[in-house]
Motif scaffolding. Structure first.
Motif, PDB file in Angstrom:
ATOM      1  N   ILE A 148       0.841  -1.204   0.000  1.00 27.03           N
ATOM      2  CA  ILE A 148       0.000   0.000   0.000  1.00 27.03           C
ATOM      3  C   ILE A 148       0.873   1.249   0.000  1.00 27.03           C
ATOM      4  CG2 ILE A 148      -1.659   1.338   1.334  1.00 27.03           C
ATOM      5  CD1 ILE A 148      -3.110  -0.971   0.480  1.00 27.03           C
ATOM      6  N   ASN A 149       1.915   1.268   0.846  1.00 29.37           N
ATOM      7  CA  ASN A 149       2.607   2.545   0.986  1.00 29.37           C
ATOM      8  C   ASN A 149       3.727   2.754  -0.022  1.00 29.37           C
ATOM      9  OD1 ASN A 149       4.856   1.219   2.015  1.00 29.37           O
ATOM     10  ND2 ASN A 149       4.361   1.647   4.143  1.00 29.37           N
ATOM     11  N   VAL A 150       4.214   1.687  -0.619  1.00 30.09           N
ATOM     12  CA  VAL A 150       5.385   1.881  -1.465  1.00 30.09           C
ATOM     13  C   VAL A 150       5.046   2.602  -2.769  1.00 30.09           C
ATOM     14  CG1 VAL A 150       5.415  -0.297  -2.741  1.00 30.09           C
ATOM     15  CG2 VAL A 150       7.543   0.788  -2.092  1.00 30.09           C
ATOM     16  N   ILE A 151       3.819   2.426  -3.251  1.00 24.36           N
ATOM     17  CA  ILE A 151       3.477   3.023  -4.544  1.00 24.36           C
ATOM     18  C   ILE A 151       3.338   4.544  -4.453  1.00 24.36           C
ATOM     19  CG2 ILE A 151       1.755   3.057  -6.392  1.00 24.36           C
ATOM     20  CD1 ILE A 151       1.314   0.037  -5.635  1.00 24.36           C
ATOM     21  N   PRO A 152       2.506   5.051  -3.527  1.00 23.62           N
ATOM     22  CA  PRO A 152       2.447   6.521  -3.422  1.00 23.62           C
ATOM     23  C   PRO A 152       3.805   7.135  -3.098  1.00 23.62           C
ATOM     24  CG  PRO A 152       0.786   5.502  -2.029  1.00 23.62           C
ATOM     25  CD  PRO A 152       1.584   4.405  -2.593  1.00 23.62           C
ATOM     26  N   ILE A 153       4.574   6.478  -2.267  1.00 25.75           N
ATOM     27  CA  ILE A 153       5.863   7.050  -1.891  1.00 25.75           C
ATOM     28  C   ILE A 153       6.792   7.102  -3.103  1.00 25.75           C
ATOM     29  CG2 ILE A 153       7.950   6.584  -0.537  1.00 25.75           C
ATOM     30  CD1 ILE A 153       6.055   5.667   1.701  1.00 25.75           C
ATOM     31  N   GLY A 154       6.775   6.039  -3.888  1.00 27.43           N
ATOM     32  CA  GLY A 154       7.584   6.033  -5.097  1.00 27.43           C
ATOM     33  C   GLY A 154       7.176   7.144  -6.045  1.00 27.43           C
ATOM     34  N   VAL A 155       5.867   7.298  -6.215  1.00 23.39           N
ATOM     35  CA  VAL A 155       5.362   8.334  -7.120  1.00 23.39           C
ATOM     36  C   VAL A 155       5.754   9.716  -6.609  1.00 23.39           C
ATOM     37  CG1 VAL A 155       3.270   9.375  -8.006  1.00 23.39           C
ATOM     38  CG2 VAL A 155       3.488   6.912  -7.964  1.00 23.39           C
ATOM     39  N   ALA A 156       5.632   9.894  -5.296  1.00 30.39           N
ATOM     40  CA  ALA A 156       5.984  11.181  -4.716  1.00 30.39           C
ATOM     41  C   ALA A 156       7.461  11.479  -4.916  1.00 30.39           C
ATOM     42  CB  ALA A 156       5.641  11.193  -3.223  1.00 30.39           C
ATOM     43  N   ALA A 157       8.302  10.453  -4.781  1.00 32.77           N
ATOM     44  CA  ALA A 157       9.739  10.665  -4.968  1.00 32.77           C
ATOM     45  C   ALA A 157      10.021  11.098  -6.400  1.00 32.77           C
ATOM     46  CB  ALA A 157      10.497   9.395  -4.630  1.00 32.77           C
ATOM     47  N   VAL A 158       9.301  10.473  -7.342  1.00 35.76           N
ATOM     48  CA  VAL A 158       9.483  10.865  -8.738  1.00 35.76           C
ATOM     49  C   VAL A 158       9.071  12.320  -8.929  1.00 35.76           C
ATOM     50  CG1 VAL A 158       8.634  10.493 -11.076  1.00 35.76           C
ATOM     51  CG2 VAL A 158       9.194   8.547  -9.618  1.00 35.76           C
ATOM     52  N   ALA A 159       7.889  12.670  -8.380  1.00 37.87           N
ATOM     53  CA  ALA A 159       7.399  14.039  -8.531  1.00 37.87           C
ATOM     54  C   ALA A 159       8.377  15.015  -7.899  1.00 37.87           C
ATOM     55  CB  ALA A 159       6.025  14.166  -7.875  1.00 37.87           C
ATOM     56  N   GLY A 160       8.834  14.696  -6.695  1.00 37.82           N
ATOM     57  CA  GLY A 160       9.746  15.589  -5.996  1.00 37.82           C
ATOM     58  C   GLY A 160      11.035  15.787  -6.763  1.00 37.82           C
ATOM     59  N   THR A 161      11.610  14.683  -7.250  1.00 40.52           N
ATOM     60  CA  THR A 161      12.860  14.781  -7.992  1.00 40.52           C
ATOM     61  C   THR A 161      12.680  15.638  -9.232  1.00 40.52           C
ATOM     62  OG1 THR A 161      13.191  12.506  -7.347  1.00 40.52           O
ATOM     63  CG2 THR A 161      14.770  13.427  -8.883  1.00 40.52           C
TER      64      THR A 161
END
Lengths: 275, 573, 229
Positions: free
Chosen positions: B189-202
């Motif tokens: 559950i948590n790895v997908i939003p976090i991954g997406v957020a990291a992409v957006a942030g980068t």
């Protein structure tokens, strides 16, 4: 279940008045009293979906040792046991967490400002935030100790007004005090509509039994008719009026009420769980 | 009516029916905001330190770090009234105990304060403040949208991941740091939003600051000997990280004893750093310049000077952070790591000659991974951070060795990482999936058994016997008849001998045989403590008493029932 | 029609405290459908499915079905059902017991097994209560036959030595048949209460008529109720 009231003790003359008010409330309503004597200039309250930081005025921190003596002496005089709240959890080393599992909390009109700033019509932003976010009602005290002998509920038919009504009924039952209802007649608010709403909630009988007088105020302005509210009444009001939703304000009618009357007020917020 | 219409709509449309989609969308939002915050801080520090560099020719330059730290302390204590500390422990506390609730003011306060501290020359890193801000942004967005606690924690993680990702231009490091250090849990559950957020942030970071790998470098080709040497380096970095952790902590304790206002302390501490900086300007600021030249092998000073620099950098960092400056340990950790790595290389060179080894820049990389892995006790974070910020995939083998060994050696000296030590001591750390986690969520009032028949103080033994016949319990509370106050408990096991002597039935009152001071728990008690008490006194059930009121009993049996149910509900998705 | 429940009803339905549900909603483990978090409402079917996916038991009133009121708990009724027989033949204990078993309302196809159990129990330890009374019973209650509790009263022709505690020969048998242990204990305790009273024992020794015996037992049972046993 035992109901308890949280009081944050301010160790000065003003704080004594507030505390006497809490003592009176607890005694009349059979609540147990939890007192927090602050050792840090701020504390946090974690609610269900919000966290509120309360920055206390310096006067809260004057001499915590005499504060404890003062509290004990006052409680002894009132014949109530007092339970001191010692925060167990700290978000940061100087930032204690105060639990939120109480059934009521007593606040003066402002906790972050000097006592000299506190006056009618002014409720501090933190007290507002607590009232709006808390699962318990907030007892906002008058300037000085003012015992009450009846309960006055402001009732306009909104969801929150119903909560205030149920709370008022519960309080009047506990304290054995009569309850008066106050309604300001407006376009969408009159006795018939309200009776219908009460009937829909299956509260007709309780209301008939529990309410002494129902004053329907007919005036263009709320201000003009607040004279009707007895001087020795504890007022209970919902934190939102009819209609406008604004986070910073309690609702227009409520703002008028709190700026006009000096009685003690119990504010019932939207998240409040009526016991 | 009472609910904000936007909130209500969000709840209905997304959060309930499509919670995973809603989380990903919110994750992108959080990632972007957090990325912007990181980029802002980065450039603000750059500008401020450039401004300060104009003052270099004046004699009073040494006071600048002190001024910056004092201002930042004043800002934190007087204006935004934040608690002390750099924020990451607070963040982890909030995640583990408070459902990820963070104050709105946290989302900007530490950005400004750390900018003042670091920009003026204090030796600290901007990463921890950015992590705090990003997480607070995530938490507040979740609060506004009305996400429940479980998803709020995920969004807090999104903010943290995006912050690290953006400031280092290192998406993988952001994800790994969040999962390993902040959340301590890796679920689907948590790895997908976090991954997406990291992409957006980068990506936001790249758009604002340009896509540059922070420390590009020449190719290294580490061989067998390098892997062997990595073990030694791991030991060295472990020792250095333990030393640095302890220095910062002790310095904090010493400064706290100083009879002065927080701002005064910060001023003094910062000025000390400034004085060190007069002689050795390398220790000032975040120090990425040093790292760059170390990696490129352009660092001329010899071994002894390197060691001195290393010690001074550590001293400056502990002075800055201990005295109340605002900042994190990431950047100083990286600098110290690269110094350690190069110093180790030079030592090897001195002892054995280094014909078979990779160039010293490679060891700077390894040292960085070792220090981060050691101080945070998070080997994967150290590993991926270095891989990301140097694009140094070819040194992955010795990197793995260094970060893993270093963090396990550190664990030998320090039971918990730099972030968690105080938190754990205060009981503020509860990792997901543990026994404590489940017990923390359950309240005494939820497991309370209220169907307990009670006795009055006027009752006699005969009444007790009559009660026993109709009750299925072994414990009977005695209450005062007039007030209902709790007087004591009768435990059948203890009064059994009297039950069968009929001659006592009328003569003995229940108050004579009750235990007037029974072990009891209050309704606010944590269940971990309740269970611990039960184990200690070998009781299977305990009375719950609030003030003078008896509320009910808690028993191990019911507790286990609820515990199991809670575990199932929390762990099935 | 869909049944909607508020949080209190839902908590009752799941046999959980309301606080637990409120917390699960706040934490996000129980998705609260449509509406504000303050007054969530649940569809019954949906809630049932959710509970099933989380392995929670559902259904209000699951607890209430346990204590079943069995009419046979009354001593008088049990005596009535069992019947009262005078002049029961038998020269040995075994014979008397076998005869009593035949007179009892045990289903015929279980008779042999039941007699064997009676004798086994008697061999294990005497059921003679003293004062000339024995209460023979099988060790295991006969559950699967669906019989109701009964007490068959047999006045023996010839008093027999049951090796009772007081050594007196036994002239009255109360053959006790019960469907479960608690009924067994219940009836046994009431019977023992009667037998503690010497007037009842004297009354028995006169071999009273069934009607009189039942009336006497009724009186005693009322006393028991008064004593609150």
């Amino acid at each position: 279940m035992v109901n308890s009231l949280l009081h944050v003790f301010r160790n000065n003359a003003f704080g004594r008045e507030t505390f006497l008010q809490s003592l009176y409330f607890c005694k009349k309503m059979g609540f147990s009293l939890r007192v927090y004597i602050p050792r840090h200039s701020k504390f946090l309250m974690y609610f269900e979906n919000e966290v509120t930081q309360v920055d206390l005025d310096q006067s809260y921190l004057t001499d915590p040792n005499t504060a404890q003596e003062h509290v004990e002496a006052l409680a002894k005089e009132a014949g109530l046991p007092v339970d001191f709240l010692i925060p167990r959890d700290f978000t940061a080393s100087t930032l204690p967490d105060i639990p939120t599992t109480f059934e009521c909390m007593c606040c003066p009109r402002s906790m972050s400002d000097k006592t000299s700033r506190i006056g009618l019509g002014y409720v501090g932003p933190r007290v507002r935030k607590i009232a709006v976010a808390a699962p318990f009602p907030v007892l906002v005290t008058s300037m000085c100790y003012k015992p009450w002998n009846s309960i006055a509920v402001f009732f306009g038919g909104s969801t929150n007004a119903f909560k205030a009504l149920s709370l008022g009924l519960a309080l009047s039952k506990r304290a054995g005090m009569p309850l008066d209802l106050f309604t300001l007649e407006e376009n969408s608010v009159n006795r018939e509509i309200l009776d219908k709403l009460i009937f829909e909630r299956e509260m007709t009988e309780t209301v008939e039994k529990g309410v002494r007088n129902w004053h329907v105020l007919k005036s263009d302005k709320m201000e003009n008719c607040l004279y009707e509210v007895p001087s020795d009444a504890l007022t209970v009001l919902g934190a939102y009026g009819h209609g406008v939703i604004r986070e910073a304000l309690f609702g227009s009618n409520m703002e008028i009420i709190q700026s006009q009357i000096v009685n003690n007020m119990v504010i019932v917020g939207p998240k409040c769980r009526v016991f | 009516m009472t609910e904000n219409p936007i909130t209500g709509m969000a709840r209905r449309l997304f959060i309930l029916r499509h919670e995973k989609v809603a989380l990903v969308i919110a994750g992108v939002l959080v990632g972007c905001c957090s990325g912007v915050a990181a980029a802002l801080l980065s450039s603000a520090i750059e500008h401020l330190s450039e401004l300060c560099s104009h003052a270099k020719q004046y004699w009073w330059v040494f006071i600048l770090p002190g001024l910056g730290a004092a201002l930042s302390s004043l800002f934190l204590n007087k204006i935004v009234r934040e608690g002390a500390g750099h924020g990451v422990p607070e963040l982890i506390y909030s995640v583990s105990r408070r459902g990820g609730l963070l104050r709105f003011r946290s989302s900007f306060s530490r950005l400004i304060s750390s900018c003042l501290t670091i920009g003026a020359g204090g030796s600290a890193g901007p990463e921890a403040p950015v992590v705090m801000s990003g997480s607070a942004i995530g938490s507040n967005i979740a609060q506004k949208l009305g996400f429940p606690a479980r998803h709020r924690i995920t969004l807090v993680g999104c903010g943290a991941a995006a912050a690290i990702a953006s400031i280092f231009n290192a998406p993988i490091a952001g994800i790994v740091f969040t999962l390993e250090v902040v959340l301590g849990e890796w679920t689907s559950i948590n790895v997908i939003p976090i991954g997406v957020a990291a992409v957006a942030g980068t990506h936001v970071g790249r758009l604002l600051q340009g896509n540059s790998i922070r420390f590009t470098h020449a190719h290294f080709n580490p061989g067998t000997w390098d892997i062997a040497a990595a073990f030694g380096l791991a030991l060295a970095t472990a020792l250095v990280s333990v030393a640095l952790s302890r220095m910062i902590r002790h310095s904090g304790k010493i400064w706290a004893k100083l009879p002065s206002s927080p701002a005064g302390r910060a001023l003094l501490g910062g000025t000390c750093v400034g004085l060190i900086g007069l002689g050795v300007p390398q220790v000032l600021g975040e120090g990425y310049g040093q790292v760059y030249s170390l990696i490129h092998g352009q660092y001329s000073p010899g071994l002894l000077l390197l060691c001195a620099l290393l010690a001074l950098k550590m001293l400056a960092t502990s002075l800055t952070l201990g005295s109340g400056g605002s900042g994190g340990i990431f950047a100083p950790g990286l600098v110290v790591g690269s110094f350690t790595g190069v110093a180790y290389f030079r030592l090897l060179d001195l002892l054995f000659g280094v014909n078979h080894l990779a160039p010293e820049g490679c060891y700077a990389l390894l040292g960085m991974a070792g220090i981060i892995g050691g101080m945070l006790q998070a080997p994967l974070t150290g590993l991926f951070l270095v891989v990301d910020i140097t694009s140094g995939y070819e040194v992955i083998l010795p990197l793995i060795v260094v970060s893993l060994v270093s963090s396990s050696v550190c664990r030998y000296f320090e039971s918990d990482s730099f972030y968690l030590k105080d938190l754990k001591a205060a009981g503020g750390l509860i990792r997901p999936g543990t026994d404590e986690r489940v017990l923390e969520d359950l309240q005494v009032s939820e497991v309370l058994e209220k169907d307990v028949s009670h006795l009055h103080n006027h009752m006699s033994l005969a009444d007790l016997v009559a009660q026993i016949k109709t009750s299925h319990r072994n414990h009977f509370p005695v209450l005062e008849q007039e007030t209902g106050n709790f007087l004591g408990m009768i435990d059948l096991a203890k009064v059994r001998p009297y039950l069968f002597s009929r001659e006592l039935y009328g003569a003995v009152l229940v108050v004579d045989i009750m235990d007037p001071y029974p072990p009891a728990v209050s309704p606010e008690e944590r269940l971990t403590d309740v269970l611990e008490l039960m184990d200690r006194i070998q009781a299977f059930s305990l009375p719950v008493v609030s003030g003078a009121r008896f509320l009910g009993m808690v028993s191990k049996g019911t507790l286990l029932d609820h515990y199991r149910r809670e575990l199932i509900v929390q762990t099935t998705y | 029609m869909l049944m909607r429940m508020n949080i209190r009803q839902a908590a009752d339905y799941l046999n959980l405290p309301v606080q637990t549900l409120q917390r699960w909603i706040a934490q996000g483990f129980l998705p609260a459908p449509a509406g504000a978090s303050l007054a969530p409402s649940f569809e019954k079917d949906w809630l049932t499915n959710w509970a099933k996916s989380k392995n929670l038991s559902v259904g209000a009133g699951a607890k209430e079905s346990v204590p079943k009121a069995t009419p046979a708990r009354s001593l008088v009724q049990a005596l009535e059902r069992g019947g009262v027989f005078t002049d029961v033949q038998g020269d040995t204990v075994d014979e008397a017991l076998a005869q009593a078993a035949v007179l009892s309302p045990v289903p015929r196809d279980h008779l042999t097994e039941f007699t064997r159990q009676l004798l086994d129990r008697e061999r294990l330890c005497s059921t003679g209560q003293g004062k000339g009374v024995a209460i023979p019973h099988a060790r295991r209650p006969i559950e699967d036959t669906g019989v109701e509790a009964s007490i068959t009263t047999c006045f023996l022709n010839t008093p027999l030595d049951f090796k009772a505690i007081d050594g007196k020969p036994v002239s009255t048998l109360f053959l006790l048949i019960s469907p479960s242990v608690d009924v067994h204990l219940h009836l046994l305790s009431r019977l023992a209460f009667c037998l503690r009273d010497n007037s009842f024992v004297d009354f028995l020794s006169k071999k009273p008529l069934p009607v009189d015996l039942l009336a006497m037992a009724g009186e005693f049972e009322a006393k028991v109720a008064e004593a609150g046993l």
